[in-house]
Motif scaffolding. Structure first.
Motif, PDB file in Angstrom:
ATOM      1  N   UNK A   1       0.752  -1.155  -0.047  1.00  0.00           N
ATOM      2  CA  UNK A   1       0.080   0.015  -0.033  1.00  0.00           C
ATOM      3  C   UNK A   1       0.935   1.213   0.087  1.00  0.00           C
ATOM      4  N   UNK A   2       2.185   1.223   0.662  1.00  0.00           N
ATOM      5  CA  UNK A   2       3.033   2.293   0.599  1.00  0.00           C
ATOM      6  C   UNK A   2       3.524   2.628  -0.803  1.00  0.00           C
ATOM      7  N   UNK A   3       3.706   1.527  -1.414  1.00  0.00           N
ATOM      8  CA  UNK A   3       4.594   1.751  -2.559  1.00  0.00           C
ATOM      9  C   UNK A   3       3.577   2.381  -3.855  1.00  0.00           C
ATOM     10  N   UNK A   4       1.999   2.414  -3.463  1.00  0.00           N
ATOM     11  CA  UNK A   4       1.269   2.970  -4.435  1.00  0.00           C
ATOM     12  C   UNK A   4       0.618   4.269  -4.036  1.00  0.00           C
ATOM     13  N   UNK A   5       0.788   5.264  -4.797  1.00  0.00           N
ATOM     14  CA  UNK A   5       0.400   6.468  -4.486  1.00  0.00           C
ATOM     15  C   UNK A   5      -1.266   6.481  -4.167  1.00  0.00           C
ATOM     16  N   UNK A   6      -1.572   6.886  -2.891  1.00  0.00           N
ATOM     17  CA  UNK A   6      -2.898   7.006  -2.661  1.00  0.00           C
ATOM     18  C   UNK A   6      -3.595   5.866  -1.980  1.00  0.00           C
ATOM     19  N   UNK A   7      -2.948   4.650  -1.946  1.00  0.00           N
ATOM     20  CA  UNK A   7      -3.574   3.403  -1.731  1.00  0.00           C
ATOM     21  C   UNK A   7      -3.783   3.410  -0.419  1.00  0.00           C
ATOM     22  N   UNK A   8      -3.006   3.732   0.587  1.00  0.00           N
ATOM     23  CA  UNK A   8      -3.192   3.443   2.061  1.00  0.00           C
ATOM     24  C   UNK A   8      -4.477   4.429   2.650  1.00  0.00           C
ATOM     25  N   UNK A   9      -4.485   5.569   1.886  1.00  0.00           N
ATOM     26  CA  UNK A   9      -5.579   6.554   2.254  1.00  0.00           C
ATOM     27  C   UNK A   9      -7.033   6.082   1.744  1.00  0.00           C
TER      28      UNK A   9
END
Length: 70
Positions: free
Chosen positions: A14-22
């Motif tokens: 999730x951290x490697x993909x922009x906006x994924x964590x949010x």
């Protein structure tokens, strides 16, 4: 097995993909739980890696992994 905690490999993806964590955090709890159970039920390590990757990629687009489409 009831999956409730986000596994380390999914957090990293999730951290490697922009906006994924949010986006992941914005999903309803029941949706997150279903995805986590789907990931945990993978029988092969390669399948788990694929499911984690799919989850992170889709979350970055604000899409839910492992969802039925009409």
């Amino acid at each position: 097995m009831l999956a409730t905690a986000v596994p380390v490999d999914l957090v990293a993806a999730l951290k490697r993909h922009r906006g994924a964590s949010e986006n992941w955090q914005a999903f309803p709890r029941s949706v997150r739980r279903g995805i986590l159970e789907w990931i945990a039920q993978a029988k092969k390590p390669a399948t788990r890696v694929q499911r984690v990757q799919e989850t992170a990629e889709k979350a970055s687009r604000n899409e839910r992994a492992h969802q039925w489409r009409r």
